[in-house]
Design a protein around this motif. Structure first.
Motif, PDB file in Angstrom:
ATOM      1  N   SER A 165       0.666  -1.321   0.062  1.00  0.00           N
ATOM      2  CA  SER A 165      -0.024   0.013   0.075  1.00  0.00           C
ATOM      3  C   SER A 165       0.866   1.282  -0.037  1.00  0.00           C
ATOM      4  O   SER A 165       0.328   2.478  -0.234  1.00  0.00           O
ATOM      5  N   THR A 166       2.257   1.202   0.494  1.00  0.00           N
ATOM      6  CA  THR A 166       2.916   2.154   0.418  1.00  0.00           C
ATOM      7  C   THR A 166       3.449   2.677  -0.609  1.00  0.00           C
ATOM      8  O   THR A 166       4.382   3.710  -1.100  1.00  0.00           O
ATOM      9  N   VAL A 167       3.595   1.973  -1.887  1.00  0.00           N
ATOM     10  CA  VAL A 167       4.269   2.077  -3.193  1.00  0.00           C
ATOM     11  C   VAL A 167       3.231   2.095  -4.288  1.00  0.00           C
ATOM     12  O   VAL A 167       3.687   2.204  -5.531  1.00  0.00           O
ATOM     13  N   ARG A 168       1.785   2.238  -4.177  1.00  0.00           N
ATOM     14  CA  ARG A 168       0.928   2.559  -5.211  1.00  0.00           C
ATOM     15  C   ARG A 168       1.344   3.768  -5.978  1.00  0.00           C
ATOM     16  O   ARG A 168       1.178   3.608  -7.337  1.00  0.00           O
ATOM     17  N   ASP A 169       1.656   4.641  -5.425  1.00  0.00           N
ATOM     18  CA  ASP A 169       1.985   5.856  -6.074  1.00  0.00           C
ATOM     19  C   ASP A 169       3.237   5.932  -6.580  1.00  0.00           C
ATOM     20  O   ASP A 169       3.767   7.289  -7.145  1.00  0.00           O
TER      21      ASP A 169
END
Length: 648
Positions: free
Chosen positions: A597-601
């Motif tokens: 979830s921390t690397v979606r962007d």
């Protein structure tokens, strides 16, 4: 920093260092002497003071023997009839058949009928007292100066060890038990200091005293000197044989000390896990085992080396008996005076005393040299490759990172990263994901030059990182690790560690960006709240936020986050991501994350497996391919992963 996940060499864990084989002490002793001789003027003063002290100490018994002769001659003279000469008195003795007594009196300086000259005796005793006072003072001066030299030498050695530690590569620490390394730079240095202080001055004094006493004994009686010398070879042979057998045990003693310290340090730092998993008994059993090994090696070392002194004393007592018997016969025959025999017996006892001291010092010397060898092992360890003599520095500081056909392995026969190529553009966030042991942390370690690549090139803004100095490279880089590191000091000082020149306003601004400010304000002392080395007083998540604030304050060109938000809650993580988005402007960011979830962007998500990049692209692109990233994503958000990947 943490050891590379599953990729680096096996850590020391709970196992201590291997037992060290004893080596020749000669080179280590020479090396220590070279360090001490760095203070040449003081050492020459020590030598001169010791020589004069020993000479005065050696002369005193001979002078004292003269006082004995004065008393004895006076006593014999008072027993002879007055009014005759010594020759007449001797002749009368021979006529009575008392030849032995006549021979003794003929060699004495007596005046028949005249008793003891106490005035002359007093003068001699005063001279002896002055000799002893001067000798003791010079001995004290030598001892004081040698302690000064030792303290300065150990200080220099400690500084060299400290400097060396900062020049050692990370590979060295991976192969060392931390407790054993701490033992080398603390316990071994302290033991070396104590050993040098207790042995150098005494050893020098003892050696010089042996030679001085030998000269005086030969001067008085070569025959008695020969008898006294006969015990010396036996004493040296016994000392050498005993020392040879105790040396391995001293090496084992300090090796066991390092292993025990390593176990204690690990047990203390991980005491919560020990209790959680109920491993108290196993930890205690390991401690007892290593404590027993230390006890056995220490006991053997001290017991065997302790035999030296009684052995030398026994030989000295045999020598004393022989000298006393032969000396008495020489006095009776008139070959020596009573004062000369008294002086010789005193020399004989003093002669064995320095030999005994040398023998008793062998255990201290061996212990000190064993510690010195362990310290020299650190000083002689291979250092990081030196920075280039003509370093290059990127003209532009945008933070473009390029991996060009990079290969690396921790162990020669175990490849880890092979032929990896990757470009991270300025202002982009590059997320590195993959299973444990894939080489994610190793990748950022190569960027920081904690390790150097085996082949290929890593370029920073177009410059080979190996052509840059490490300081230049790391000044451009900010790194936040999964294991937060704080030092003993205030929260303000811990954040300001990222930029010591920053103002208080800049520190607080970094704290606000990283959401530290809101919880710091609730503390009684605010930013002046003291933290210990373990970060006591704040939670694990708050400690991690402080380290993130530290990185924000440094304003690096390259930002590396290795599971940096693993200890914070989801809401705070979202806020930190927003703050980092602002921080990433014109900067390159590498984010290692298991929580996808921390690397979606992320601008680019790099998926690594077994040291290779198997996929790269954006979040949506990688999900569409239904490859390795899709499997990882589904394992976190779509239930358990089956044999076949499930589309989102």
């Amino acid at each position: 920093m943490t050891r590379p996940q599953g990729a680096g060499p096996p850590g020391p864990a709970m196992s201590g260092p291997p037992a060290e084989k004893p080596r020749s002490f000669g080179p280590s002793i020479k090396r220590l002497l070279r360090l001490l001789l760095g203070h040449r003027l003081v050492m020459w003063t020590v030598f001169a003071s010791t020589v004069v002290s020993v000479v005065l100490m050696a002369i005193a018994p001979r002078v004292l023997g003269h006082a004995t002769d004065l008393v004895f001659n006076g006593f014999i003279g008072s027993t002879l009839p007055s009014g005759i000469t010594k020759d007449q008195a001797v002749a009368g003795m021979r006529e009575r058949g008392d030849d032995t007594f006549a021979d003794m009196v003929s060699s004495m300086d007596v005046v028949p009928g005249v008793g003891v000259d106490f005035s002359a005796v007093g003068q001699v005793l005063l001279i002896v007292a002055l000799l002893y006072v001067c000798s003791s003072f010079l001995s004290w001066v030598a001892g004081y100066l040698i302690n000064v030299v030792v303290v300065r030498t150990v200080r220099l050695l400690r500084a060299r060890v400290e400097d060396k530690i900062h020049r050692l590569p990370l590979r060295y620490y991976d192969a060392q038990a931390r407790g054993d390394l701490l033992s080398r730079v603390t316990n071994d240095l302290d033991n070396l200091s104590q050993s040098l202080q207790q042995t150098i001055s005494q050893f020098l004094n003892s050696v010089l005293m042996v030679f001085a006493l030998l000269v005086m004994m030969i001067w008085i009686s070569p025959l008695l000197a020969l008898i006294a010398i006969l015990t010396v070879p036996f004493a040296f042979i016994a000392t050498a044989q005993i020392a040879k057998r105790s040396k391995p045990h001293f090496m084992a003693q300090w090796s066991s000390t390092g292993a025990l310290n390593a176990q204690v340090e690990e047990a203390f730092t991980g005491h919560e896990l020990v209790k959680v998993f109920g491993r108290q008994q196993q930890v205690e059993a390991t401690f007892d085992e290593r404590n027993q090994k230390l006890y056995e090696s220490s006991w053997r070392a001290q017991f065997i080396s302790g035999i030296i002194m009684p052995t030398v004393m026994f030989l000295g007592n045999l020598n004393y008996v022989a000298v006393a018997v032969v000396g008495g016969l020489r006095v009776a025959s008139g070959s020596l005076s009573l004062g000369e025999v008294q002086a010789f017996i005193q020399y004989s006892r003093q002669f064995t005393q320095p030999l005994t001291q040398i023998g008793s010092m062998f255990n201290l010397m061996q212990s000190g040299v064993a510690s010195a060898e362990r310290i020299f092992d650190v000083l002689d360890a291979d250092e990081e490759t030196p920075d280039p003599s003509s370093p290059e520095s990127p003209a532009d500081g945008n933070g473009r990172i390029e991996f060009d056909d990079v290969s690396f392995r921790y162990v020669d026969d175990k490849p880890l990263i092979e032929n990896l190529s990757l470009v991270a553009e300025p202002g982009h966030m590059v997320a590195i994901v993959g299973p444990t042991g894939a080489g994610k942390t190793t990748l950022v370690n190569l960027i920081m030059r904690f390790y150097d690549v085996d082949s290929g090139t890593i370029r920073v803004d177009g410059v080979d990182s190996r052509r840059m100095t490490r300081d230049d490279l790391r000044e451009r880089t900010g790194m936040v690790l999964q294991d937060s590191w704080l030092f003993g000091g205030t929260i303000f000082e811990n954040i300001a560690y990222g930029d010591p020149t920053a103002s208080r306003e800049e520190v607080i601004e970094a704290a606000e960006l990283s959401h530290v400010d809101h919880f710091v304000r609730t503390l009684p002392d605010g930013y002046d709240t003291l933290l210990d080395e373990e970060g006591g007083g704040v939670s694990a998540g708050e400690r991690q936020l402080i380290t993130i604030a530290r990185a924000f304050l440094a304003k690096p060109t390259i930002l590396i986050l290795d599971e940096a938000t693993s200890s914070v809650d989801t809401r705070t993580e979202l806020l930190i991501q927003q703050a980092m988005a602002a921080l990433r402007t014109d900067r390159t960011s590498f984010v290692i994350a298991h929580r996808l979830s921390t690397v979606r962007d992320a601008d680019v998500i790099v998926v690594m497996e077994d040291g290779h990049i198997v996929e790269q692209g954006t979040h949506d692109e990688l999900l569409a391919t239904q490859g390795a990233y899709c499997r990882l994503y589904n394992s976190q958000f779509a239930g358990p992963v089956e044999d076949e990947p499930v589309a989102p």
